[in-house]
Design an enzyme around this catalytic site. Structure first.
Site, PDB file in Angstrom:
ATOM      1  N   PHE A 144     -61.490 -29.691 -40.642  1.00 34.66           N
ATOM      2  CA  PHE A 144     -61.578 -30.971 -39.208  1.00 34.66           C
ATOM      3  C   PHE A 144     -62.552 -31.228 -37.697  1.00 34.66           C
ATOM      4  CE2 PHE A 144     -58.472 -31.572 -42.630  1.00 34.66           C
ATOM      5  CZ  PHE A 144     -59.250 -32.954 -43.422  1.00 34.66           C
TER       6      PHE A 144
ATOM      7  N   CYS B 241     -71.772 -35.345 -39.202  1.00 35.45           N
ATOM      8  CA  CYS B 241     -71.042 -35.562 -39.861  1.00 35.45           C
ATOM      9  C   CYS B 241     -70.455 -37.519 -40.547  1.00 35.45           C
ATOM     10  CB  CYS B 241     -69.457 -35.083 -39.498  1.00 35.45           C
ATOM     11  SG  CYS B 241     -69.152 -33.421 -39.515  1.00 35.45           S
TER      12      CYS B 241
HETATM   13  C1  UDX Z   1     -66.383 -35.589 -35.923  1.00 38.12           C
HETATM   14  C2  UDX Z   1     -65.173 -36.172 -36.536  1.00 38.12           C
HETATM   15  O1  UDX Z   1     -64.252 -35.469 -34.917  1.00 38.12           O
HETATM   16  C3  UDX Z   1     -64.703 -33.833 -37.209  1.00 38.12           C
HETATM   17  O2  UDX Z   1     -63.156 -34.535 -37.609  1.00 38.12           O
HETATM   18  C4  UDX Z   1     -65.000 -33.919 -38.253  1.00 38.12           C
HETATM   19  O3  UDX Z   1     -65.031 -32.711 -38.821  1.00 38.12           O
HETATM   20  C5  UDX Z   1     -66.895 -34.370 -37.747  1.00 38.12           C
HETATM   21  O4  UDX Z   1     -66.763 -35.402 -37.737  1.00 38.12           O
HETATM   22  P1  UDX Z   1     -68.203 -34.837 -34.693  1.00 38.12           P
HETATM   23  O5  UDX Z   1     -69.313 -35.538 -35.315  1.00 38.12           O
HETATM   24  O6  UDX Z   1     -68.114 -33.575 -34.633  1.00 38.12           O
HETATM   25  O7  UDX Z   1     -66.870 -35.088 -35.615  1.00 38.12           O
HETATM   26  O8  UDX Z   1     -67.632 -35.605 -33.353  1.00 38.12           O
HETATM   27  P2  UDX Z   1     -66.557 -37.225 -33.240  1.00 38.12           P
HETATM   28  O9  UDX Z   1     -66.146 -36.672 -31.569  1.00 38.12           O
HETATM   29  O10 UDX Z   1     -65.713 -37.233 -33.711  1.00 38.12           O
HETATM   30  O11 UDX Z   1     -67.712 -37.779 -32.598  1.00 38.12           O
HETATM   31  C6  UDX Z   1     -68.492 -38.901 -33.502  1.00 38.12           C
HETATM   32  C7  UDX Z   1     -69.289 -40.236 -32.718  1.00 38.12           C
HETATM   33  O12 UDX Z   1     -68.915 -40.889 -32.606  1.00 38.12           O
HETATM   34  C8  UDX Z   1     -70.292 -39.512 -31.966  1.00 38.12           C
HETATM   35  O13 UDX Z   1     -71.596 -39.882 -32.115  1.00 38.12           O
HETATM   36  C9  UDX Z   1     -69.416 -40.042 -31.055  1.00 38.12           C
HETATM   37  O14 UDX Z   1     -70.652 -40.122 -29.649  1.00 38.12           O
HETATM   38  C10 UDX Z   1     -69.574 -41.256 -31.128  1.00 38.12           C
HETATM   39  N1  UDX Z   1     -68.070 -42.097 -30.819  1.00 38.12           N
HETATM   40  C11 UDX Z   1     -67.074 -41.589 -30.882  1.00 38.12           C
HETATM   41  C12 UDX Z   1     -67.733 -43.283 -30.061  1.00 38.12           C
HETATM   42  O15 UDX Z   1     -69.323 -44.079 -30.222  1.00 38.12           O
HETATM   43  N2  UDX Z   1     -66.112 -43.661 -29.946  1.00 38.12           N
HETATM   44  C13 UDX Z   1     -65.141 -43.383 -29.943  1.00 38.12           C
HETATM   45  O16 UDX Z   1     -64.147 -43.699 -29.491  1.00 38.12           O
HETATM   46  C14 UDX Z   1     -65.619 -42.153 -30.500  1.00 38.12           C
END
Ligand code: UDX
Length: 438
Positions: A155, A266
């Protein structure tokens, strides 16, 4: 404990490095000899805060080694983590060829008990396939050896992966036998901090947990993005709504930030794969299908704001872009909204000048000379018709608005991450369009 990590990419490298930090003897394998040579020199192929230090420290102590030697890697670890890629197939399902190849390689070389751990994000049922692949190879060798197959999903958030690994919220262990549970528990004992964070469950539930977590988070984002778009037409402010609902402990504040859509390695892949898994069982995950569709629309949101303001034809226009990575603290541009935005602006005849604190190298690799690159946020603005904020890097949060105004052809900001206070920006005489803000 002797541990092998198969696949020295993002997940494998973080896993191997963090396990060696607690004194385990870790050998990381990869088929890419250039990558392994880099790692042996102490160079890290990805940008991840804190990782380089851990890799160097443990490599120097001899606890973390890198190899392309398959037989040696199987011989080394009682525990064999599989952390290879699972790229999406054309139909959106996860391609398991690398996972199954890793399992077969273990079976071809093993001589004693192995715990084979699926660390890669893999569809429900993969552990059974891994088990079957190992059984087949052992049968081909004409021998019977004991082994366990475990699902132990990661995660990790990019940009905070080391922290997430070292201080996990939970450690999910999907295993069907006690021997494997015992081994996995002992590996994760140092990561428990003040209470036991291990959740032991059956393999299929562990596999589904990973997808369910990412699908739920993606759902929150798409939901908020749609509400933000609605707030705009209703004359409401999504930032106030976000606080209004986040204060309900049943909802909570995290992952409620609207923006230009989710990207990364992811969410897009896992949402697709889970929809696909359901379809294979003649089910439609309607909510999740809508989450994906809403995200595709949201990636175009900023461009639609631009064309609504400046017209459909952007020939001769120039745009400054702040941020290219799919989120801050990473150089990763996989499925980044910036790519959709850049392509759309270019196809409408505009030129783009971009700045990102760490993803410039990656952007050059992907976009080449289709756009211009600036060496500072302000340098990107010279002669631009507008500034587009695409990634919420901290260094963009408190800019010199006077300078922005002076450098832009016209004082116009399209903020895809709601970084600024609309009233404050307005006071500088800058026109400001954000996501769902009044
Ligand atoms: C995610 C999960 O959080 C992690 O637990 C899993 O193992 C892999 O996928 P990650 O892809 O590194 O991690 O990024 P994360 O910080 O979760 O953000 C994902 C996307 O959502 C980004 O593009 C971010 O900009 C977007 N996001 C996130 C939003 O648009 N709004 C939010 O409130 C949070």
């Amino acid at each position: 404990m002797k541990i092998t990590v198969i696949g020295s990419g993002y997940v494998g490298l973080v896993t191997g490095a963090c396990l060696s930090e607690h004194g385990n003897d870790v050998l990381c394998l990869d088929v890419d000899s250039r990558k392994i040579e880099m790692l042996q020199r102490g160079e890290i192929p990805i940008h991840e805060p804190g990782l380089e230090e851990i890799v160097r420290r443990n490599a120097a102590a001899g606890r973390l080694r890198f190899t392309t030697d398959l037989a040696a890697s199987v011989a080394h670890g009682t525990v064999q983590f599989i952390a290879v890629g699972t790229p999406p197939d054309e139909d959106g399902s996860a391609d398991l060829q690398y996972v199954l190849a890793a399992a077969r390689n273990i079976a071809r070389h093993m001589t004693d008990y192995k715990v084979v751990v699926d660390k890669s994000t893999v569809p429900v049922g993969t552990a059974d396939k891994v088990k079957a692949a190992i059984a087949e190879e052992l049968a081909a060798r004409g021998i019977a050896l004991p082994y366990s197959v475990v699902s132990n999903p990661e995660f990790l958030k990019e940009g905070a992966a080391v922290e997430d690994f070292m201080k996990p919220d939970r450690i999910v262990i999907g295993a069907d036998d006690e021997r494997a549970v015992h081994v996995m528990r002992s590996i994760y004992l140092p990561f428990q901090r003040n209470h036991d964070r291990t959740l032991v469950m059956d393999v299929r539930s562990a596999e589904l947990t990973k997808y369910a977590a990412n699908a739920m988070l993606a759902t929150r984002i798409s939901f908020m993005n749609e509400l933000a778009n609605l707030a705009e037409v209703l004359g409401a402010d999504i930032e106030l709504v976000r606080r209004g609902i986040g204060s309900d402990p049943r909802i909570g504040y995290s992952f409620l930030y609207p923006g230009v859509g989710y990207g990364g390695s992811c969410f897009p892949k896992d949402v697709k794969a889970l929809c696909r898994t359901a379809q294979e069982h003649d089910m439609d995950l309607r909510v999740l299908q809508a989450v994906e569709a809403a995200n595709d629309v949201q990636k175009m949101r900023l461009v639609h704001k631009v064309t609504a303001r400046l017209g459909e034809n952007l020939a001769g226009r120039r745009f400054a872009l702040w941020g290219l990575a799919f989120k801050p603290r990473t150089d990763d541009m996989r499925e980044a909204p910036s790519l959709v935005i850049v392509n759309e602006l270019l196809s409408r005849g505009a030129t783009v000048c971009a700045f990102d604190p760490v993803a410039m190298h990656e952007a050059r690799r992907i976009l080449g000379d289709r756009i211009d690159y600036a060496d500072s946020p302000l340098a990107a603005l010279a002669g631009a018709d507008a500034l587009l904020v695409v990634t919420e890097w901290k260094e963009f949060q408190c800019p010199d608005f006077e300078r922005i105004k002076a450098l832009l052809k016209q004082p116009l900001i399209f903020d895809g991450r709601n970084l600024f206070d609309p009233l404050a920006v307005k006071e500088y005489g800058i026109e400001y369009e954000a996501i769902g803000r009044r």
